[in-house]
Design an enzyme around this catalytic site. Structure first.
Site, PDB file in Angstrom:
ATOM      1  N   ASP A  19       0.825  -1.215   0.000  1.00 31.17           N
ATOM      2  CA  ASP A  19       0.000   0.000   0.000  1.00 31.17           C
ATOM      3  C   ASP A  19       0.861   1.268   0.000  1.00 31.17           C
ATOM      4  O   ASP A  19       1.996   1.256   0.473  1.00 31.17           O
ATOM      5  CB  ASP A  19      -0.924  -0.022   1.228  1.00 31.17           C
ATOM      6  N   HIS A  36       2.413   3.310  -8.954  1.00 27.13           N
ATOM      7  CA  HIS A  36       2.242   1.873  -9.225  1.00 27.13           C
ATOM      8  C   HIS A  36       3.436   1.343 -10.007  1.00 27.13           C
ATOM      9  O   HIS A  36       3.933   0.250  -9.745  1.00 27.13           O
ATOM     10  CB  HIS A  36       0.954   1.619 -10.012  1.00 27.13           C
ATOM     11  N   LEU A 130      10.776 -20.601  -4.702  1.00 27.24           N
ATOM     12  CA  LEU A 130       9.736 -19.754  -4.116  1.00 27.24           C
ATOM     13  C   LEU A 130       8.430 -19.823  -4.925  1.00 27.24           C
ATOM     14  O   LEU A 130       8.463 -19.872  -6.152  1.00 27.24           O
ATOM     15  CB  LEU A 130      10.259 -18.307  -4.104  1.00 27.24           C
TER      16      LEU A 130
HETATM   17  C1  IPE Z   1      -5.523  -2.667  -0.234  1.00 23.57           C
HETATM   18  O1  IPE Z   1      -5.179  -1.338  -0.395  1.00 23.57           O
HETATM   19  C2  IPE Z   1      -5.490  -3.379  -1.555  1.00 23.57           C
HETATM   20  C3  IPE Z   1      -4.169  -3.540  -2.149  1.00 23.57           C
HETATM   21  C4  IPE Z   1      -3.019  -3.194  -1.617  1.00 23.57           C
HETATM   22  C5  IPE Z   1      -4.157  -4.165  -3.437  1.00 23.57           C
HETATM   23  P1  IPE Z   1      -6.287  -0.203  -0.554  1.00 23.57           P
HETATM   24  O2  IPE Z   1      -5.546   1.076  -0.683  1.00 23.57           O
HETATM   25  O3  IPE Z   1      -7.231  -0.555  -1.628  1.00 23.57           O
HETATM   26  O4  IPE Z   1      -7.046  -0.290   0.845  1.00 23.57           O
HETATM   27  P2  IPE Z   1      -7.925   0.800   1.607  1.00 23.57           P
HETATM   28  O5  IPE Z   1      -8.945   1.295   0.634  1.00 23.57           O
HETATM   29  O6  IPE Z   1      -6.981   1.879   2.025  1.00 23.57           O
HETATM   30  O7  IPE Z   1      -8.483   0.066   2.774  1.00 23.57           O
HETATM   31  C1  IPE Z   2      -1.592   0.267  -3.379  1.00 25.52           C
HETATM   32  O1  IPE Z   2      -1.399   1.636  -3.416  1.00 25.52           O
HETATM   33  C2  IPE Z   2      -1.836  -0.341  -4.741  1.00 25.52           C
HETATM   34  C3  IPE Z   2      -3.216  -0.758  -4.969  1.00 25.52           C
HETATM   35  C4  IPE Z   2      -4.193  -0.711  -4.119  1.00 25.52           C
HETATM   36  C5  IPE Z   2      -3.529  -1.272  -6.290  1.00 25.52           C
HETATM   37  P1  IPE Z   2      -2.612   2.663  -3.433  1.00 25.52           P
HETATM   38  O2  IPE Z   2      -2.955   2.945  -4.853  1.00 25.52           O
HETATM   39  O3  IPE Z   2      -3.710   2.185  -2.580  1.00 25.52           O
HETATM   40  O4  IPE Z   2      -1.906   3.936  -2.775  1.00 25.52           O
HETATM   41  P2  IPE Z   2      -2.522   4.923  -1.722  1.00 25.52           P
HETATM   42  O5  IPE Z   2      -3.034   4.096  -0.580  1.00 25.52           O
HETATM   43  O6  IPE Z   2      -3.611   5.670  -2.412  1.00 25.52           O
HETATM   44  O7  IPE Z   2      -1.380   5.793  -1.319  1.00 25.52           O
HETATM   45 MG    MG Z   3      -4.108   2.384  -0.604  1.00 30.36          MG
END
Ligand code: IPE
Ligand code: IPE
Ligand code: MG
Length: 239
Positions: A19, A36, A130
């Site tokens: 995240d 990303h 792995l």
């Molecule tokens: C969780 O992250 C999903 C992934 C890392 C793929 P999100 O950014 O979607 O989660 P919330 O919305 O903060 O809970």
């Molecule tokens: C995690 O990073 C990747 C996915 C959920 C696909 P985010 O896109 O949720 O990044 P933040 O949480 O908005 O910083």
């Molecule tokens: Mg996120």
């Protein structure tokens, strides 16, 4: 935080909620997709480190059932990155003896991604180093409901007796059938929540939250998280 010790127990299975890509990009005045893209480098680093220290399963939460709610342009960027990763990295997976598996509602993904995944999964099926498990269009509640539906249909056909259902049998109907439960769950970016990830499987996982955004997550961050894991006393309800 306790330092990583290669002589101590290495978690068999590490699961990561990757995240913070969006916030990483925002801090740099860049579009979210750049976050990303930068996160893909962290995936490679995590794979290398896990392979090197002898982790057996690495599960990465790449796209949740709820992430379909994001703007189409962001979803497309993520699917594009996945296709690119599969195309570019399959030779690396082969070279490093890594097997690819997926969990989640794969049939919801664009055809290009489904085909790419299928190809790499088949190609890497006999690798015995792995195992990389990618969670895509994954939601734990959906997974549990799916398993329950299959079991109910079986019961209706008289193929299974509800009285025989136990936790071990139930586990075999989840997407993670045959995989060990995660020993260590890591979430980056300082969020203290699970976000519909592996609710059943993390019953006894040790949880480490790091403040680091995923694109900045490097070898040392992973080793630190494992060091923290090694300092914990797991009791599984005993004393
Ligand atoms: C969780 O992250 C999903 C992934 C890392 C793929 P999100 O950014 O979607 O989660 P919330 O919305 O903060 O809970
Ligand atoms: C995690 O990073 C990747 C996915 C959920 C696909 P985010 O896109 O949720 O990044 P933040 O949480 O908005 O910083
Ligand atoms: Mg996120």
């Amino acid at each position: 935080m306790a330092a990583f010790d290669p002589e101590k127990e290495i978690p068999h299975h590490i699961a990561i909620i990757m995240d913070g890509n969006g916030r990483w990009a925002k801090d740099r005045g860049k579009p979210r997709r750049e976050g990303h893209r930068a996160g893909a480098v962290s995936v490679e680093t995590a794979l290398e480190t896990c392979g090197e220290i002898g982790v057996q399963y690495l599960t990465l939460y790449a796209f949740s059932s709820e992430n379909w709610k994001r703007p189409k342009s962001e979803v497309n960027a993520l699917m594009g990155l996945l296709a690119h990763f599969l195309k570019e990295k399959t030779p690396t997976l082969m070279k490093n003896n890594i097997r690819l598996q997926v969990i989640g509602q794969i049939d919801r993904l664009p055809e290009k991604n489904r085909l790419g995944l299928q190809k790499t999964i088949e190609k890497t099926a006999d690798n015995d180093g792995l195992t990389l498990v990618v969670a895509l269009s994954y939601g734990s509640r959906e997974e549990i409901v799916g398993a329950t539906r299959t079991l109910m249909e079986k019961a209706k056909r008289g193929e299974i007796d509800p009285a025989d259902l136990d936790t071990e049998t139930f586990s075999r109907y989840l997407d993670t059938a045959g995989m060990p439960d995660p020993d260590l769950l890591i979430r980056t970016s300082g969020e203290y929540r699970i976000s519909n990830f592996l609710l059943w499987q993390i019953s006894y996982s040790e949880i480490v939250i790091t403040r680091t955004f995923w694109p900045d997550f490097r070898r040392q961050h992973l080793l630190d998280a494992i060091g923290e894991y090694q300092s914990r006393q797991r009791r599984f309800g005993g004393i």
